[in-house]
Motif scaffolding. Structure first.
Motif, PDB file in Angstrom:
ATOM      1  N   SER A  27      -8.901 -91.305  69.632  1.00 27.06           N
ATOM      2  CA  SER A  27      -9.283 -92.444  68.797  1.00 27.06           C
ATOM      3  C   SER A  27      -8.950 -93.760  69.492  1.00 27.06           C
ATOM      4  CB  SER A  27      -8.556 -92.361  67.448  1.00 27.06           C
ATOM      5  OG  SER A  27      -8.724 -93.543  66.697  1.00 27.06           O
ATOM      6  N   SER A  31     -11.544 -96.762  70.915  1.00 24.59           N
ATOM      7  CA  SER A  31     -11.377 -98.194  70.625  1.00 24.59           C
ATOM      8  C   SER A  31     -11.292 -98.997  71.911  1.00 24.59           C
ATOM      9  CB  SER A  31     -10.116 -98.415  69.779  1.00 24.59           C
ATOM     10  OG  SER A  31     -10.259 -97.856  68.494  1.00 24.59           O
ATOM     11  N   ASP A  46     -17.169-106.572  65.778  1.00 27.18           N
ATOM     12  CA  ASP A  46     -15.725-106.439  65.602  1.00 27.18           C
ATOM     13  C   ASP A  46     -15.318-105.000  65.885  1.00 27.18           C
ATOM     14  OD1 ASP A  46     -15.415-109.078  64.884  1.00 27.18           O
ATOM     15  OD2 ASP A  46     -15.651-108.687  62.727  1.00 27.18           O
ATOM     16  N   PRO A  48     -12.820-101.888  65.625  1.00 27.27           N
ATOM     17  CA  PRO A  48     -11.707-101.410  64.798  1.00 27.27           C
ATOM     18  C   PRO A  48     -10.537-100.946  65.660  1.00 27.27           C
ATOM     19  CG  PRO A  48     -13.413 -99.738  64.901  1.00 27.27           C
ATOM     20  CD  PRO A  48     -13.967-100.961  65.586  1.00 27.27           C
ATOM     21  N   ALA A  49      -9.325-101.066  65.111  1.00 26.95           N
ATOM     22  CA  ALA A  49      -8.130-100.632  65.850  1.00 26.95           C
ATOM     23  C   ALA A  49      -8.089 -99.121  65.987  1.00 26.95           C
ATOM     24  CB  ALA A  49      -6.872-101.134  65.143  1.00 26.95           C
ATOM     25  N   ASN A  50      -8.621 -98.428  64.970  1.00 27.81           N
ATOM     26  CA  ASN A  50      -8.627 -96.966  64.994  1.00 27.81           C
ATOM     27  C   ASN A  50     -10.025 -96.455  64.679  1.00 27.81           C
ATOM     28  OD1 ASN A  50      -5.675 -96.276  65.294  1.00 27.81           O
ATOM     29  ND2 ASN A  50      -5.588 -97.573  63.479  1.00 27.81           N
ATOM     30  N   VAL A  51     -10.410 -95.423  65.379  1.00 22.69           N
ATOM     31  CA  VAL A  51     -11.720 -94.798  65.173  1.00 22.69           C
ATOM     32  C   VAL A  51     -11.487 -93.370  64.689  1.00 22.69           C
ATOM     33  CG1 VAL A  51     -13.825 -93.997  66.292  1.00 22.69           C
ATOM     34  CG2 VAL A  51     -12.829 -96.206  66.932  1.00 22.69           C
ATOM     35  N   ARG A  52     -12.188 -93.012  63.637  1.00 22.89           N
ATOM     36  CA  ARG A  52     -12.018 -91.668  63.085  1.00 22.89           C
ATOM     37  C   ARG A  52     -12.721 -90.629  63.944  1.00 22.89           C
ATOM     38  NH1 ARG A  52     -13.459 -89.858  56.855  1.00 22.89           N
ATOM     39  NH2 ARG A  52     -12.659 -87.720  56.995  1.00 22.89           N
ATOM     40  N   ILE A  68     -18.860 -93.364  64.936  1.00 24.31           N
ATOM     41  CA  ILE A  68     -18.593 -94.788  65.077  1.00 24.31           C
ATOM     42  C   ILE A  68     -19.842 -95.563  65.500  1.00 24.31           C
ATOM     43  CG2 ILE A  68     -17.835 -94.592  67.490  1.00 24.31           C
ATOM     44  CD1 ILE A  68     -16.383 -96.918  64.738  1.00 24.31           C
ATOM     45  N   GLN A  71     -21.732 -96.440  62.484  1.00 26.89           N
ATOM     46  CA  GLN A  71     -21.057 -97.471  61.698  1.00 26.89           C
ATOM     47  C   GLN A  71     -21.251 -98.864  62.294  1.00 26.89           C
ATOM     48  OE1 GLN A  71     -16.898 -96.526  60.981  1.00 26.89           O
ATOM     49  NE2 GLN A  71     -17.346 -94.360  60.739  1.00 26.89           N
ATOM     50  N   LEU A  72     -21.201 -98.943  63.620  1.00 27.99           N
ATOM     51  CA  LEU A  72     -21.203-100.257  64.271  1.00 27.99           C
ATOM     52  C   LEU A  72     -22.543-100.678  64.862  1.00 27.99           C
ATOM     53  CD1 LEU A  72     -17.785-100.176  66.183  1.00 27.99           C
ATOM     54  CD2 LEU A  72     -18.257-100.990  63.869  1.00 27.99           C
TER      55      LEU A  72
END
Length: 566
Positions: A27, A31, A46, A48-52, A68, A71-72
């Motif tokens: 994860s 990132s 932006d 994220p600090a953590n990626v699932r 991810i 999502q992005l």
């Protein structure tokens, strides 16, 4: 050129072996790749600090997967598959990653190099009891109040759930880096204590239970304790005797409560007296401070706190017209005490009959100048029942926690309570908990631990030791599944802490136990017969002992023992 530093901040891996790749490190690596792409101008979004990352449903789709890019991608103004391609190219350069494939509209399926996950086994053994701890809540100063039963009788089934869950929540919060103080609020003020004292006094003199008094047989036990400590108590007038009776009976009852909690494996850092709030002037001080905040009204001779300003259904009386403080005034003083002691976060664990307290407690926080969404949290636990449980012989009208412990055992009771969310009603089946079969969850997990310990002892007896370690040998399908479950443990702990849900740990170690049992049936730690000891046997001993450690760590977070033998 393949990249190594991005994926982990740990020491460099043993020369000749792939670096360890856990879900958390993967994860972090994703990132980092996103930030690199951002710096290179390939994406604008932006990060994220953590990626699932998750295990794919089919192993044909790799070891780990992430959505991810879905999502992005649109947020970055890109087609998700194009976004995924940028990320896949960078991820493929990570040491320990064999290949990255794009599936469907933009899913990323990641396959690790042989042995990359296997390094985790050695890491777990070397990390020991600290494996699973994390810094998700580092810097959080938390006061957590739970149980807080009135000191007028023994702990009963109504207190059992929060005793187990409260203690487990405190454990997972600490494991996730928070500073936690477990607190028991002793309701030792008010008329209930006077009635309690009078009940014991009447039993001393063979008088009927007073109106609204406590009828349980334990009152006679307390009367005997008082009489033993004060042989002349029956010769005193009622006015002279009652303060002595009250103090002695209260002390004995609290000792009984603490002993029961100890037998249940529950420890408190602080036992806080409500009476001290009153005698020390904290209640009056709280009213004055809330008045300075501008939320006090004086109406009809009483002092009111305008809790409706912050979502309560009605304003609350702090001081009655006769000058007597209400229970709510003590609640306000207690909240301010926690604030004054430096706790930025206060967690209240209340019973199912306390739903009405949520808004009023949050309103106290807001009236005191705090953020009611950040500085206070109120959790409500639903009722439990136990099939076949009998009413207490001592108390008569309740099921005592002490009796439940003696009947079912602390381990079985705590594990059962720990594996369900607090907000769901539950019924415990004693017959299932007493079975030594796989359909008994606590037995299933504890047996996996005991079995792994037996496997380790047997290996050592046959000359297999944890010396050389070759992670590339751990390629059996059951080893992949077992390593995946081991690798997910830290994130499960962090999620359990963040969501106040220790049942996540119970469910995960059940999954881990299942993976271990399957591995144990398929892979040998020792050679057959007089066969030669090979590197695979030594390497599997590391994996076996890593499983032992994680099972023990998980059980400990639930307050349940990890037996050596069963």
């Amino acid at each position: 050129m393949r990249r190594r530093a991005v994926i982990t901040t740990k020491d460099a891996p043993t020369p000749g072996y792939p670096c360890e790749v856990t879900p958390e490190e993967l994860s972090t690596a994703i990132s980092a790749c996103l930030r690199d792409a951002l710096d290179a101008g390939q994406i604008s979004v932006d990060v994220p600090a953590n990626v699932r990352v998750e295990r794919p449903k089919s192993r044909e789709h790799g070891d780990w997967a992430t959505n991810i890019a879905l999502q992005l991608g649109k947020k970055a103004g890109m087609n998700p598959r194009d976004f995924a391609q940028i990320l896949a190219t960078r991820l493929a350069e990570i040491d320990g990653v064999k290949k990255v494939e794009i599936a469907g509209p933009g899913f990323l399926n990641i396959t690790l190099e042989a042995g990359a996950a296997g390094e985790l086994a050695k890491t777990i053994v070397e990390t020991g009891a600290a494996y699973g701890t994390n810094e998700a809540l580092a810097g959080h100063e938390i006061n957590m109040e739970f149980v807080s039963a009135n000191p007028t009788g023994p702990l009963h089934i109504g207190h059992t759930r929060w005793a187990a869950l409260g203690d487990s929540i405190a454990r997972v919060l600490k494991a996730s880096g928070a500073s936690v103080t477990s607190e028991y609020y002793i309701n030792d003020a008010g008329n209930q204590m006077n009635i309690f004292a009078l009940s014991v006094y009447n039993r001393l003199h063979g008088l009927p239970v007073p109106e609204g008094g406590y009828p349980g047989g334990y009152i006679q036990d307390l009367a005997d304790v008082v009489a033993a400590a004060h042989p002349d108590i029956r010769t005193l007038t009622q006015d002279a005797a009652l303060p002595i009776v009250r103090k002695a009976a209260y002390t004995a009852q609290m000792a009984d409560i603490k002993e029961t909690l100890n037998d249940f494996g529950v420890e408190f850092d602080v036992f806080f007296s409500e009476q001290e709030l009153h005698s020390g002037g904290a209640v009056e001080d709280a009213v004055a401070r809330l008045r300075e905040q501008g939320h006090i009204d004086d109406t009809d001779g009483a002092v009111w706190l305008r809790t409706t300003d912050f979502g309560d259904d009605k304003d609350r009386v702090l001081i009655r017209a006769n000058g007597e403080p209400t229970y709510f005034a003590a609640d306000a003083a207690y909240y301010l005490s926690k604030k004054d002691r430096g706790f930025t976060e206060k967690i209240y664990l209340l019973g199912a009959d306390h739903h009405g307290y949520v808004n009023r407690l949050k309103a106290i926080a807001a009236c005191a100048g705090d953020d009611k969404e950040k500085n206070i949290e109120v959790l409500i636990g639903q009722l439990i029942s136990v099939n076949g449980a009998r009413l207490s012989k001592r108390a008569g009208n309740i099921i005592e926690l002490r009796d439940l412990i003696n009947w079912l055992g602390a381990d079985a009771l705590r594990y059962s309570l720990g594996r369900y969310p607090a907000d769901s009603p539950m019924t415990i089946d004693p017959e299932q908990l007493k079975k030594n079969t796989n359909d008994n969850p606590v037995f299933y997990v504890q047996y996996a631990h005991a079995r792994s310990r037996a496997a380790s002892r047997n290996a050592v007896e046959k000359g297999v030791e944890r010396t050389d370690f070759d992670a590339t040998l751990l390629t059996h399908e059951t080893e992949n599944d077992l390593l995946a479950a081991l690798g997910q443990f830290p994130s499960i702990v962090a999620k359990s802490a963040t969501h106040r849900e220790p049942h996540r740990i119970a469910r995960h170690i059940e999954l881990l136990a299942g993976a271990y049992h399957s591995w144990y049936a398929a892979c040998r730690v020792t050679p057959i017969g007089e066969g030669a000891i090979e590197p695979i046997h030594r390497t599997r001993l590391w994996l076996n002992d890593a499983t032992t450690q994680v099972l023990a760590n998980g059980l400990d977070l639930l307050g349940v023992s990890a037996p050596e033998k069963m």
